[in-house]
Design a protein around this motif. Sequence first.
Motif, PDB file in Angstrom:
ATOM      1  N   GLN A 139       0.859  -1.178   0.000  1.00 35.02           N
ATOM      2  CA  GLN A 139       0.000   0.000   0.000  1.00 35.02           C
ATOM      3  C   GLN A 139       0.892   1.222   0.000  1.00 35.02           C
ATOM      4  OE1 GLN A 139      -2.520   0.658   3.400  1.00 35.02           O
ATOM      5  NE2 GLN A 139      -3.985   1.827   2.193  1.00 35.02           N
TER       6      GLN A 139
ATOM      7  N   TYR B 273      -3.105   0.479  -3.662  1.00 32.22           N
ATOM      8  CA  TYR B 273      -2.479  -0.840  -3.591  1.00 32.22           C
ATOM      9  C   TYR B 273      -1.863  -1.173  -4.947  1.00 32.22           C
ATOM     10  CZ  TYR B 273      -4.808  -1.817   0.845  1.00 32.22           C
ATOM     11  OH  TYR B 273      -5.220  -1.782   2.158  1.00 32.22           O
TER      12      TYR B 273
ATOM     13  N   ASP C  64     -11.260  -1.084  -5.888  1.00 26.45           N
ATOM     14  CA  ASP C  64     -12.484  -1.537  -5.204  1.00 26.45           C
ATOM     15  C   ASP C  64     -12.154  -2.533  -4.098  1.00 26.45           C
ATOM     16  OD1 ASP C  64     -13.671   0.029  -7.095  1.00 26.45           O
ATOM     17  OD2 ASP C  64     -14.492  -1.630  -8.279  1.00 26.45           O
TER      18      ASP C  64
ATOM     19  N   GLY D 287     -12.252  -2.134  -0.873  1.00 24.38           N
ATOM     20  CA  GLY D 287     -13.188  -2.100   0.248  1.00 24.38           C
ATOM     21  C   GLY D 287     -12.476  -2.340   1.563  1.00 24.38           C
ATOM     22  N   GLY D 288     -13.061  -3.152   2.397  1.00 23.01           N
ATOM     23  CA  GLY D 288     -12.468  -3.395   3.714  1.00 23.01           C
ATOM     24  C   GLY D 288     -11.486  -4.548   3.733  1.00 23.01           C
ATOM     25  N   ILE D 289     -11.276  -5.151   2.578  1.00 20.95           N
ATOM     26  CA  ILE D 289     -10.377  -6.325   2.528  1.00 20.95           C
ATOM     27  C   ILE D 289      -8.924  -5.875   2.578  1.00 20.95           C
ATOM     28  CG2 ILE D 289      -9.652  -8.293   1.110  1.00 20.95           C
ATOM     29  CD1 ILE D 289     -12.430  -8.119  -0.251  1.00 20.95           C
ATOM     30  N   LYS D 290      -8.078  -6.599   3.278  1.00 19.90           N
ATOM     31  CA  LYS D 290      -6.646  -6.326   3.226  1.00 19.90           C
ATOM     32  C   LYS D 290      -6.042  -7.264   2.182  1.00 19.90           C
ATOM     33  CE  LYS D 290      -2.412  -6.275   5.999  1.00 19.90           C
ATOM     34  NZ  LYS D 290      -1.761  -5.316   5.116  1.00 19.90           N
TER      35      LYS D 290
END
Lengths: 401, 151
Positions: free
Chosen positions: B73, B91, B109, B111-114
């Motif tokens: 990131q 990312y 897109d 979202g909340g995913i790592k």
Amino acid sequence: MNEKLPAIIGVGCTINPGEPHIDKGFKDLIVEASYAAIDNAHISPKQIDGAVFSYTGEGEVGYGGIAPTLVDALGLSPLPAFTDSANCASAHAAFMQGCDMVESGNYDTVLVAGFGKMTDVIPFENYMLLSSDSLFDYRLGYSHIDSFLLGTEYFAKHHINKDIQYQSLLAVAMSARNYGKYNPEAKYFDKISNYYDLKSLPALGCTLASGEGASAIILTKSVKARRKNKVVVHGRSWLSTSHYVGHRYSDQQIMNNQSKAVSDLAEGLPLKIACNRAYKQANLRPTDIDTVQVYDQLVNQFIALEATGICPIGTAPMFYINGEANVNGKCPVNTDGGNIGRGFASGAASLYGIIELYRQLTNTQQGLKIQNPVHHALSTFMGGYYADAGAVILSKMDGDD
Amino acid sequence: MANQYYDQVSNPILKSSLAIWRNYPSLYRLVGSYCVQCQKSFYPKRLVCPFCHHRELLDKRFSGKGKIVNVEQNNIPQITVIGYRNLTARYMAIIQLIEGPFTIGELVDVGGIKPQAGMPVYSELRRLARDSNQTWQYGIKFIIRDVSNEA
Ligand SMILES: [Zn+2]
């Protein structure tokens, strides 16, 4: 000892390459560094019969073909002169060519000089951040910095826990600043650093200090270098692979079947190969190296140290934590402060490292003196993210007088 | 795609659009190449096979399916200078396409995913930064999605 080997007889550089110098143009910088080297070599400018210049590329001054401009600025016209460009490793490329010129027998005394001058060209930062293949990476928003960030997979690959990661990066940042503190040519000269401040910095302070400057070296044939503490270029190797980092993950795609090991971004395989070739040429081993220069930024000093063979794979963070990179350690690293503590002037950057090694070998260091005897020193650098990799071994030889 | 970067500055590198035009198939449709002799696949396209040095390489359009090999990131504001002023946390990943080649791509897109190594991804054509002539550029990015069972 092969008498055809190139020898260094003089070095010079401008101070504080970790800051912009808006009062000086690239001509001012290169003249200052080159004449410092000429004076240091105790030669007349008229003895120079060839030159190689380095800068990071067209982005830096807005045009190619800069050799005649520099030859004229130096008052050396007419002179056979060439220009090399290899991103951060440009000066290493020029140094390699300078050595080849001397060794060919066609030149007696060669000036190698590089400069970094970023504030005269507005989009310089964009160009510098390229250091990639442009259309299939940079255009997608992938910059040079992303390669370094992806390189932090080093920690995961070698199962280095969070605490060691943290302690080792702090050790690198502090070591670079400590060396810089005693080096009057460094960005951090006379500045006191503390861990409290480092902890608030990006990457705990392990980011290079970008700035402006020039560096120069005078090369001649070993047999002609009549002086005490002669320093010869004992071994050297250069490797160009690919800027597109995706290729680094592909089995053998850029390594021409030399290794089954895929060179991901956690590994400096091109540099490892360059170092091994230089060791072979000099008939030396990693354990013979008394001090080393590596490209320090984020985790790269760990990757580069392991590529030199000085540290086993996965152990470089502990090498720093245990103080082995310090001036009284097993193999002092970047004793002038390196990219972080001394400063980084792109096209001149890697010659600063070679200059520091020469000075440690001849006991003329400006900053901290390495406590153990120094006989063999290794300079390494990379352009792009190991797209180019260079290794240079300098050795001290007994002189004639 | 319009919801991504609504107001970007142009990339100040002055580059002719010809280079993009010449590479439309690769940049927009993930067209690479494969070696007729040793069957190895490449992205971006190659003119010579680095394995067998054969020079007959044919176009190959990749499926867009792949997995993350390495991801980071980037929060460093410096990337704003290359045109991503409004979105500095991005990312970037090394993706291995199921056909073999390793490519570089941005994950979108998320979202909340790592994002992590091993996750399946799928390619999409998305908006990039504006070009120096102010027109929008487009290119391949990746979303985290397992399409191994989809046609
Ligand atoms: Zn082939």
